[in-house]
Design a protein around this motif. Structure first.
Motif, PDB file in Angstrom:
ATOM      1  N   ARG A 105      13.465   2.558  -5.849  1.00  0.00           N
ATOM      2  CA  ARG A 105      14.696   2.629  -5.041  1.00  0.00           C
ATOM      3  C   ARG A 105      14.500   1.953  -3.688  1.00  0.00           C
ATOM      4  NH1 ARG A 105      14.782   7.913  -7.317  1.00  0.00           N
ATOM      5  NH2 ARG A 105      13.941   8.828  -5.403  1.00  0.00           N
ATOM      6  N   VAL A 106      13.289   2.089  -3.108  1.00  0.00           N
ATOM      7  CA  VAL A 106      13.002   1.449  -1.825  1.00  0.00           C
ATOM      8  C   VAL A 106      13.024  -0.070  -1.983  1.00  0.00           C
ATOM      9  CG1 VAL A 106      11.253   1.099  -0.024  1.00  0.00           C
ATOM     10  CG2 VAL A 106      11.675   3.397  -0.924  1.00  0.00           C
ATOM     11  N   LEU A 107      12.415  -0.568  -3.059  1.00  0.00           N
ATOM     12  CA  LEU A 107      12.374  -2.017  -3.298  1.00  0.00           C
ATOM     13  C   LEU A 107      13.776  -2.616  -3.401  1.00  0.00           C
ATOM     14  CD1 LEU A 107       9.401  -2.400  -5.803  1.00  0.00           C
ATOM     15  CD2 LEU A 107       9.610  -3.534  -3.578  1.00  0.00           C
ATOM     16  N   THR A 108      14.692  -1.883  -4.036  1.00  0.00           N
ATOM     17  CA  THR A 108      16.058  -2.395  -4.185  1.00  0.00           C
ATOM     18  C   THR A 108      16.786  -2.462  -2.846  1.00  0.00           C
ATOM     19  OG1 THR A 108      16.951  -0.188  -4.673  1.00  0.00           O
ATOM     20  CG2 THR A 108      16.252  -1.527  -6.556  1.00  0.00           C
ATOM     21  N   CYS A 109      16.316  -1.688  -1.852  1.00  0.00           N
ATOM     22  CA  CYS A 109      16.951  -1.687  -0.529  1.00  0.00           C
ATOM     23  C   CYS A 109      16.355  -2.748   0.396  1.00  0.00           C
ATOM     24  CB  CYS A 109      16.810  -0.312   0.126  1.00  0.00           C
ATOM     25  SG  CYS A 109      17.692   1.015  -0.716  1.00  0.00           S
ATOM     26  N   LEU A 110      15.234  -3.344   0.003  1.00  0.00           N
ATOM     27  CA  LEU A 110      14.591  -4.373   0.828  1.00  0.00           C
ATOM     28  C   LEU A 110      15.218  -5.737   0.564  1.00  0.00           C
ATOM     29  CD1 LEU A 110      10.834  -3.350   0.353  1.00  0.00           C
ATOM     30  CD2 LEU A 110      12.155  -3.150   2.477  1.00  0.00           C
ATOM     31  N   PRO A 111      15.150  -6.665   1.530  1.00  0.00           N
ATOM     32  CA  PRO A 111      15.606  -8.038   1.266  1.00  0.00           C
ATOM     33  C   PRO A 111      14.863  -8.594   0.047  1.00  0.00           C
ATOM     34  CG  PRO A 111      15.176  -7.717   3.605  1.00  0.00           C
ATOM     35  CD  PRO A 111      14.683  -6.486   2.920  1.00  0.00           C
ATOM     36  N   GLU A 112      15.570  -9.316  -0.824  1.00  0.00           N
ATOM     37  CA  GLU A 112      15.009  -9.702  -2.121  1.00  0.00           C
ATOM     38  C   GLU A 112      13.707 -10.490  -2.010  1.00  0.00           C
ATOM     39  OE1 GLU A 112      16.399 -11.946  -6.243  1.00  0.00           O
ATOM     40  OE2 GLU A 112      17.880 -11.315  -4.762  1.00  0.00           O
ATOM     41  N   ASP A 113      13.652 -11.509  -1.157  1.00  0.00           N
ATOM     42  CA  ASP A 113      12.440 -12.319  -1.025  1.00  0.00           C
ATOM     43  C   ASP A 113      11.265 -11.469  -0.540  1.00  0.00           C
ATOM     44  OD1 ASP A 113      13.815 -14.524  -1.863  1.00  0.00           O
ATOM     45  OD2 ASP A 113      14.121 -15.370   0.144  1.00  0.00           O
ATOM     46  N   VAL A 128       0.835  -1.206   0.000  1.00  0.00           N
ATOM     47  CA  VAL A 128       0.000   0.000   0.000  1.00  0.00           C
ATOM     48  C   VAL A 128       0.866   1.250   0.000  1.00  0.00           C
ATOM     49  CG1 VAL A 128      -1.692   1.342   1.305  1.00  0.00           C
ATOM     50  CG2 VAL A 128      -1.940  -1.138   1.133  1.00  0.00           C
ATOM     51  N   VAL A 129       1.884   1.274   0.867  1.00  0.00           N
ATOM     52  CA  VAL A 129       2.771   2.438   0.967  1.00  0.00           C
ATOM     53  C   VAL A 129       3.476   2.694  -0.364  1.00  0.00           C
ATOM     54  CG1 VAL A 129       4.862   3.354   2.060  1.00  0.00           C
ATOM     55  CG2 VAL A 129       3.125   2.201   3.450  1.00  0.00           C
ATOM     56  N   LEU A 130       4.028   1.649  -0.970  1.00  0.00           N
ATOM     57  CA  LEU A 130       4.768   1.815  -2.226  1.00  0.00           C
ATOM     58  C   LEU A 130       3.862   2.234  -3.370  1.00  0.00           C
ATOM     59  CD1 LEU A 130       7.267  -1.205  -2.115  1.00  0.00           C
ATOM     60  CD2 LEU A 130       7.657   1.178  -1.478  1.00  0.00           C
ATOM     61  N   SER A 131       2.590   1.846  -3.298  1.00  0.00           N
ATOM     62  CA  SER A 131       1.652   2.236  -4.360  1.00  0.00           C
ATOM     63  C   SER A 131       1.246   3.695  -4.257  1.00  0.00           C
ATOM     64  CB  SER A 131       0.397   1.353  -4.303  1.00  0.00           C
ATOM     65  OG  SER A 131      -0.380   1.650  -3.153  1.00  0.00           O
ATOM     66  N   LYS A 132       1.492   4.316  -3.092  1.00  0.00           N
ATOM     67  CA  LYS A 132       1.083   5.710  -2.871  1.00  0.00           C
ATOM     68  C   LYS A 132       2.199   6.711  -3.110  1.00  0.00           C
ATOM     69  CE  LYS A 132      -2.332   6.973  -1.357  1.00  0.00           C
ATOM     70  NZ  LYS A 132      -3.543   7.490  -2.056  1.00  0.00           N
ATOM     71  N   ILE A 133       3.450   6.255  -3.222  1.00  0.00           N
ATOM     72  CA  ILE A 133       4.557   7.181  -3.468  1.00  0.00           C
ATOM     73  C   ILE A 133       4.966   7.106  -4.934  1.00  0.00           C
ATOM     74  CG2 ILE A 133       5.363   7.020  -1.084  1.00  0.00           C
ATOM     75  CD1 ILE A 133       7.562   5.147  -1.991  1.00  0.00           C
ATOM     76  N   ARG A 178       2.047  -8.654  -3.967  1.00  0.00           N
ATOM     77  CA  ARG A 178       0.866  -8.056  -3.327  1.00  0.00           C
ATOM     78  C   ARG A 178       0.391  -6.824  -4.100  1.00  0.00           C
ATOM     79  NH1 ARG A 178      -0.104 -10.017   1.993  1.00  0.00           N
ATOM     80  NH2 ARG A 178       1.028 -11.988   2.147  1.00  0.00           N
ATOM     81  N   MET A 179       1.326  -6.038  -4.626  1.00  0.00           N
ATOM     82  CA  MET A 179       0.959  -4.848  -5.392  1.00  0.00           C
ATOM     83  C   MET A 179       0.233  -5.232  -6.683  1.00  0.00           C
ATOM     84  SD  MET A 179       4.404  -2.542  -4.845  1.00  0.00           S
ATOM     85  CE  MET A 179       3.820  -1.088  -5.745  1.00  0.00           C
ATOM     86  N   LEU A 180       0.665  -6.336  -7.305  1.00  0.00           N
ATOM     87  CA  LEU A 180       0.032  -6.785  -8.545  1.00  0.00           C
ATOM     88  C   LEU A 180      -1.411  -7.240  -8.312  1.00  0.00           C
ATOM     89  CD1 LEU A 180       3.010  -8.792 -10.107  1.00  0.00           C
ATOM     90  CD2 LEU A 180       2.005  -6.681 -11.006  1.00  0.00           C
ATOM     91  N   ARG A 181      -1.656  -7.805  -7.131  1.00  0.00           N
ATOM     92  CA  ARG A 181      -2.996  -8.317  -6.821  1.00  0.00           C
ATOM     93  C   ARG A 181      -3.873  -7.285  -6.107  1.00  0.00           C
ATOM     94  NH1 ARG A 181      -0.965 -13.548  -3.548  1.00  0.00           N
ATOM     95  NH2 ARG A 181       0.148 -14.662  -5.189  1.00  0.00           N
TER      96      ARG A 181
END
Length: 341
Positions: free
Chosen positions: A150-158, A138-143, A166-169
């Motif tokens: 860039r945030v996704l690349t900083c998160l653990p891959e799995d 939800v947070v990533l879909s709002k920014i 979750r964003m796709l669904r």
């Protein structure tokens, strides 16, 4: 990200909230009751403008509020975070002032999502990695998409892949759920972010002293001790120096070794204590340690300044890794931060 002061030389450059901020600053604490006629949103907007106002020249004040110029002494006023907090404290409860000031000191932006867009991706990712994937989605879909990437690349891959799934669904989010997420971000993340941005002056000076070469650092510390021994001791305790790398845990040492350049490491270790050298060598493979020792021997004599520069560079790499949450640093006065296993 704190608001940066700006000088105002022309009335035309002032926005509506900035004009109101100038008037309220000119009126001062004796007329703070004027604030009571404003609603909470108006107070917030004007406070943000006031905190970032900087110096306003006397000619601008005169143009804006002629009848008050004669009572303002020099005719110039300065808007600052401290002055804003002082004025608000005279008309609002302490807890409300603290909440409002934390928001002002925090990242800029009118909405929560605007503010998140101005938060460093590594800092935001470090917070989000402890949340549910659906909440992160939800947070990533709002920014903005670039910031989300860039945030996704900083998160653990799995974890990042789960968030993407979750964003796709994801279906439209109910207003109540969105409000709850916003409130959680405001109370748990933004407030903590604002608190950590309040830098103690001794911390600031410790960072500056860390950037000195050793000779200059010693000269300043010695001179400061003569004038203010307590301040010198606080700065010394807050400084993080090369030898403090000996307090890294094994995982931190391994992370640092993977990040720092090998030639820089060899040069830095030329001037290190035997115990610190042994610590780094013990965290390398036998072959890598042997090659590093050979590289250090073939260097021959090196200038002290070059060694110090290499050590300072390694300390900066360690600090960058600590800011990203990849290692934990314990400085000269940081016994309370040591890890308990």
């Amino acid at each position: 990200m704190a608001l940066k002061p700006k000088g105002v030389a022309e009335l035309s450059r002032l926005t509506g909230p900035e004009k109101a901020a100038v008037v309220l600053l000119a009126l001062g604490e004796d007329h703070a009751s004027v604030w009571r006629g404003l609603d909470e949103e108006e107070i917030k907007v004007i406070s943000q403008a006031m905190a970032g106002l900087g110096q306003v020249t006397s000619s601008v004040v005169e143009d804006l509020l002629v009848e008050f110029v004669s009572g303002m002494g020099s005719g110039a006023i300065t808007g600052s975070v401290e002055m804003t907090q002082k004025l608000l404290a005279s008309i609002m409860p302490e807890d409300k002032v603290d909440t409002l000031m934390e928001e002002i000191r925090g990242p800029a932006g009118r909405t929560m999502w605007d503010k998140l867009g101005n938060v460093n991706e590594a800092v935001l990712a470090n917070y989000l990695k402890n949340e549910y994937p659906q909440t992160v989605a939800v947070v990533l879909s709002k920014i903005k998409s670039e910031h989300a990437a860039r945030v996704l690349t900083c998160l653990p891959e799995d974890f990042a892949l789960e968030c993407v799934t979750r964003m796709l669904r994801m279906e439209p989010v109910q207003r109540e759920i969105l409000d709850k997420i916003e409130q959680t971000l405001r109370t748990e993340f933004m407030s903590n972010l604002a608190r950590t941005s309040k830098r103690d002056s001794h911390e600031m000076m410790a960072d500056i002293f860390n950037a000195f070469d050793r000779q200059t650092e010693t000269r300043f510390i010695t001179a400061l001790e003569e004038r203010n021994r307590e301040a010198a001791e606080r700065i010394r305790a807050l400084m993080f120096v090369f030898e403090d790398l000996s307090k890294l845990d094994p995982g931190g040492v391994q992370t640092l070794l993977r990040t720092v350049e090998k030639d820089q490491l060899a040069l830095a270790l030329k001037g290190a204590s035997d115990s610190l050298r042994d610590m780094f060598f013990s965290n390398m493979s036998e072959r890598a340690a042997k090659i590093m020792r050979e590289d250090m021997e073939t260097m021959g004599p090196v200038r002290l300044r070059e060694v110090e520069q290499a050590q300072m560079a390694m300390v900066q790499v360690a600090k960058d890794l600590a800011n990203k949450g990849e290692i934990v640093l314990v400085g000269a006065g940081g016994d309370d931060d040591e890890l308990v296993y």
